[in-house]
Design a protein around this motif. Sequence first.
Motif, PDB file in Angstrom:
ATOM      1  N   GLN A 101     -13.704  54.279  38.415  1.00 10.32           N
ATOM      2  CA  GLN A 101     -12.792  55.117  38.552  1.00 10.32           C
ATOM      3  C   GLN A 101     -11.847  55.689  37.313  1.00 10.32           C
ATOM      4  N   PRO A 102     -12.296  56.582  36.555  1.00 13.77           N
ATOM      5  CA  PRO A 102     -11.750  55.763  34.707  1.00 13.77           C
ATOM      6  C   PRO A 102     -10.664  56.516  34.721  1.00 13.77           C
ATOM      7  N   LEU A 103     -10.511  55.789  33.476  1.00 13.90           N
ATOM      8  CA  LEU A 103      -9.337  55.752  32.904  1.00 13.90           C
ATOM      9  C   LEU A 103      -8.185  57.182  33.059  1.00 13.90           C
ATOM     10  N   GLN A 104      -6.584  57.260  34.099  1.00 11.95           N
ATOM     11  CA  GLN A 104      -6.217  58.349  33.908  1.00 11.95           C
ATOM     12  C   GLN A 104      -5.158  58.138  32.906  1.00 11.95           C
ATOM     13  N   PRO A 105      -4.862  59.342  32.366  1.00 15.60           N
ATOM     14  CA  PRO A 105      -3.673  59.375  31.145  1.00 15.60           C
ATOM     15  C   PRO A 105      -2.707  59.403  30.956  1.00 15.60           C
ATOM     16  N   ASP A 106      -2.243  58.392  32.380  1.00 14.17           N
ATOM     17  CA  ASP A 106      -0.796  57.413  32.360  1.00 14.17           C
ATOM     18  C   ASP A 106      -1.208  56.252  32.038  1.00 14.17           C
ATOM     19  N   GLU A 107      -2.108  55.450  31.645  1.00 19.22           N
ATOM     20  CA  GLU A 107      -3.012  54.763  31.629  1.00 19.22           C
ATOM     21  C   GLU A 107      -3.117  54.097  29.926  1.00 19.22           C
ATOM     22  N   ALA A 108      -2.279  53.161  30.002  1.00 14.29           N
ATOM     23  CA  ALA A 108      -2.826  52.129  28.023  1.00 14.29           C
ATOM     24  C   ALA A 108      -4.044  52.292  27.635  1.00 14.29           C
ATOM     25  N   GLY A 109      -4.913  52.892  27.174  1.00 12.14           N
ATOM     26  CA  GLY A 109      -6.196  52.563  26.854  1.00 12.14           C
ATOM     27  C   GLY A 109      -6.850  53.482  26.150  1.00 12.14           C
ATOM     28  N   ALA A 121     -12.693  46.289  35.769  1.00 14.61           N
ATOM     29  CA  ALA A 121     -11.486  46.914  36.340  1.00 14.61           C
ATOM     30  C   ALA A 121     -12.064  48.249  36.562  1.00 14.61           C
ATOM     31  N   LEU A 122     -13.916  48.272  36.950  1.00 15.56           N
ATOM     32  CA  LEU A 122     -14.086  49.246  37.797  1.00 15.56           C
ATOM     33  C   LEU A 122     -12.609  50.758  38.804  1.00 15.56           C
ATOM     34  N   LYS A 123     -12.020  50.082  39.169  1.00 14.68           N
ATOM     35  CA  LYS A 123     -11.096  51.036  40.355  1.00 14.68           C
ATOM     36  C   LYS A 123      -9.434  50.414  39.713  1.00 14.68           C
ATOM     37  N   ARG A 124      -8.596  51.670  39.761  1.00 16.42           N
ATOM     38  CA  ARG A 124      -7.058  52.080  39.035  1.00 16.42           C
ATOM     39  C   ARG A 124      -6.340  50.638  39.642  1.00 16.42           C
ATOM     40  N   SER A 125      -6.648  50.269  41.121  1.00 18.44           N
ATOM     41  CA  SER A 125      -5.971  49.239  42.120  1.00 18.44           C
ATOM     42  C   SER A 125      -6.544  48.173  41.075  1.00 18.44           C
ATOM     43  N   TYR A 126      -7.709  47.753  40.933  1.00 20.51           N
ATOM     44  CA  TYR A 126      -7.684  46.821  39.650  1.00 20.51           C
ATOM     45  C   TYR A 126      -7.153  46.499  39.170  1.00 20.51           C
ATOM     46  N   ARG A 127      -6.805  47.609  37.744  1.00 23.76           N
ATOM     47  CA  ARG A 127      -6.047  47.869  36.559  1.00 23.76           C
ATOM     48  C   ARG A 127      -4.768  47.468  36.298  1.00 23.76           C
ATOM     49  N   ASP A 128      -4.688  48.030  38.258  1.00 24.94           N
ATOM     50  CA  ASP A 128      -2.970  47.789  38.706  1.00 24.94           C
ATOM     51  C   ASP A 128      -2.456  46.683  38.737  1.00 24.94           C
TER      52      ASP A 128
END
Length: 175
Positions: free
Chosen positions: A139-147, A86-93
Amino acid sequence: MQQLRTPHVVVVMGVAGTGKTTIGPLLAARLGVPYAEGDDFHPQANIDKMSAGVPLDDEDRWPWLDAIGTWAHGRAGLGGVVSSSALKRSYRDRLRAAAPGVVFVHLTGDRSLIEDRMSHRQGHFMPTALLDSQFATLQPLQPDEAGVAVDVTGSPEEIAARAMKALDALPHPAA
């Protein structure tokens, strides 16, 4: 056994060699939920490509992420732990779109430690040569991502304990 107050699906993420396959089952056992190995969702073509030292591109990853998302969706309300870079934000999205409410545990660490751990693994298709491409993509987790981000220094038990403590500190929706 420590339990999250809500049965989340936890995605253990990070670059190759951070210990997703080691920490994931430990977290699942502590949470009392099933564990799924993310590598098992790769089509053979992806494994062949990585085994040859060729990094995957987004087109290679979409079907893999969709398969993980399908598993996570099936565990909604029941809980589960699955590994995925899940390296990219788009993958996590994409994973969140398939399974709203997933929570990420981002295993982080010093590149030299991770490379050393990778060099000592046996029987894994991901060569150490691909580590640079993993870090370049991350792309590390962003503040708006649950984690939560959890450092991988120490024993697997210490890392799992830190992850559990961090997960327990996350805000939980009202039951």
